[in-house]
Design an enzyme around this catalytic site. Structure first.
Site: not given
Ligand SMILES: Cc1nn(C)c(C)c1/N=N/c1ccc(/C=C/C(=O)NO)cc1
Ligand SMILES: [Zn+2]
Length: 366
Positions: A141, A178, A180, A266
């Site tokens: 991120h 991931d 996200h 995740d």
């Protein structure tokens, strides 16, 4: 088959403090102290499982080093680096108000980026065939001028840029599994046709305003960013179909010299942050497909860099399954609770539609 493995105890010493999972504890607002969700538990326990099962004996231990200022500045602005360095003695926040760090965490973040650099260089130098960098804090991120979403530096982006400079590697594919969106990696390479940035993620989970199908790259890089937002509840069926119909064809069209996987777990069935249902068996199959494509395209050169994944009991089995594939383990660990038969684990029509929409975009690669 020689598989590299990066881990350092200091990764467990990055202190994200007392948070009610995401928000700082605050008695005046009824926010009771708990642990920040991005803490050492899940990642340290991956390492402990790798050691306790003896898998460690089949891996080539690679010692990480700190990324240098010069390497970090290949991706980040001097202002971002300086702001972190200035706060290293006291601790602070990476830049988005939700990325706390403790005293000395910036050195550990350098070690995380340096750990991915070490893994990438070892693979490119033929020291090992592939590698797993179990690093912390995560990186996907972090954007050039700020940390974000628990990430201080863009570990993968820094390693890719450093390797392009030091080893002359040309085309690199980043596959972000991931849950996200890999917004940081996307931002760094958005106009760059030499880096294919693929991200499979839960639709509008985090960041909530990025990761859309319409974000395709710009200028010379148009077509070399490919986002596949998936609906909540997607399980093994949807993920394996997404890899088979989107990731593999994209890799074959792009013909990378190196594949880097942003290995977040995740999207797993027990994760407290994600709302997906992938299991260790699912991760094993995903890893087999990606490694298989890398064997066909670039002599098996794959580097996995650990990102998110927060259930301390389940993430170890998920990550271990991927490391076993890298190491060519024929007798994988039997996972006691797999959740492989959850309802609607198989591909669902609305997931199929999301995958089909991304398939439409493959033509602009290559
Ligand atoms: C809520 C909220 N409120 N505020 C102010 C902030 C800064 C909030 N951050 N939320 C977050 C931050 C990070 C993640 C996921 C990280 C990961 O695992 N990436 O792979 C999810 C939610
Ligand atoms: Zn994540």
């Amino acid at each position: 088959m020689a598989s590299g493995y990066v881990y350092h105890e200091l990764y467990g010493w990055h202190d994200t403090g007392t948070h009610a999972r995401l928000a700082p504890a605050d008695s005046r607002r009824g926010i009771q102290p708990y642990r920040h969700i991005e803490n050492d538990d899940a990642k340290r326990r991956v390492h402990e499982l790798v050691v306790a099962t003896g898998l460690i004996d089949r891996l080539t231990r690679l010692t990480p080093r700190q990324a240098t200022d010069e390497e970090i500045l290949l991706v980040h602005t001097p202002g971002h680096l300086q702001r972190l360095v200035d706060a290293n003695d006291t601790g602070g926040d990476g830049g988005d108000g939700g990325t706390p760090f403790g005293r000395g965490s910036v050195d550990i973040a350098r070690l995380a980026a340096g750990g991915v650099i070490r893994a990438v260089e070892a693979v490119l130098d033929g020291e090992v065939d592939n590698a797993y960098a179990l690093v912390r804090p995560p990186g996907h991120h972090a954007v050039p001028d700020s940390g974000m979403g628990f990430c201080l530096f863009g570990n993968i982006a820094i390693a890719v840029q450093a390797a392009r400079r030091s080893r002359g590697v040309e085309r690199v594919a980043v596959v972000d599994i991931d849950v996200h969106h890999g917004n940081g990696t996307q931002a760094v390479f958005y106009e760059d046709p030499a880096v294919l940035a693929l991200s499979l993620h839960q639709d509008r989970m985090f960041p909530s305003d990025s990761g859309f199908l319409t974000e395709r790259g710009a200028g010379a890089g148009f077509g070399y960013t490919l986002n596949l937002p998936l609906p909540p509840g997607t399980g093994n069926g949807g993920y394996l179909e997404a890899v088979r119909r989107v990731v593999l064809p994209a890799l074959h069209r792009f013909r990378p010299d190196l594949v880097v996987v942003a290995a977040g777990f995740d999207a797993s069935a027990l994760d407290p942050l994600g709302r997906m249902m992938v299991t260790p068996k699912g991760y094993r199959e995903i890893a087999k497909m990606v490694v298989g494509a890398a064997e066909e395209l670039c002599d098996g050169r794959v580097v996995c860099a650990h990102e998110g994944g927060y259930d301390p009991a389940y993430v170890p089995f998920c990550a271990n399954a991927v490391i076993e594939v890298l190491a060519g383990v024929e007798d994988p660990l039997d996972v006691p609770f797999g959740f492989d038969d959850l309802g609607q684990q198989e591909l669902q029509p609305h997931q199929d539609a999301a995958i089909a929409a991304a398939e439409e975009l493959l033509g602009d690669i290559g």
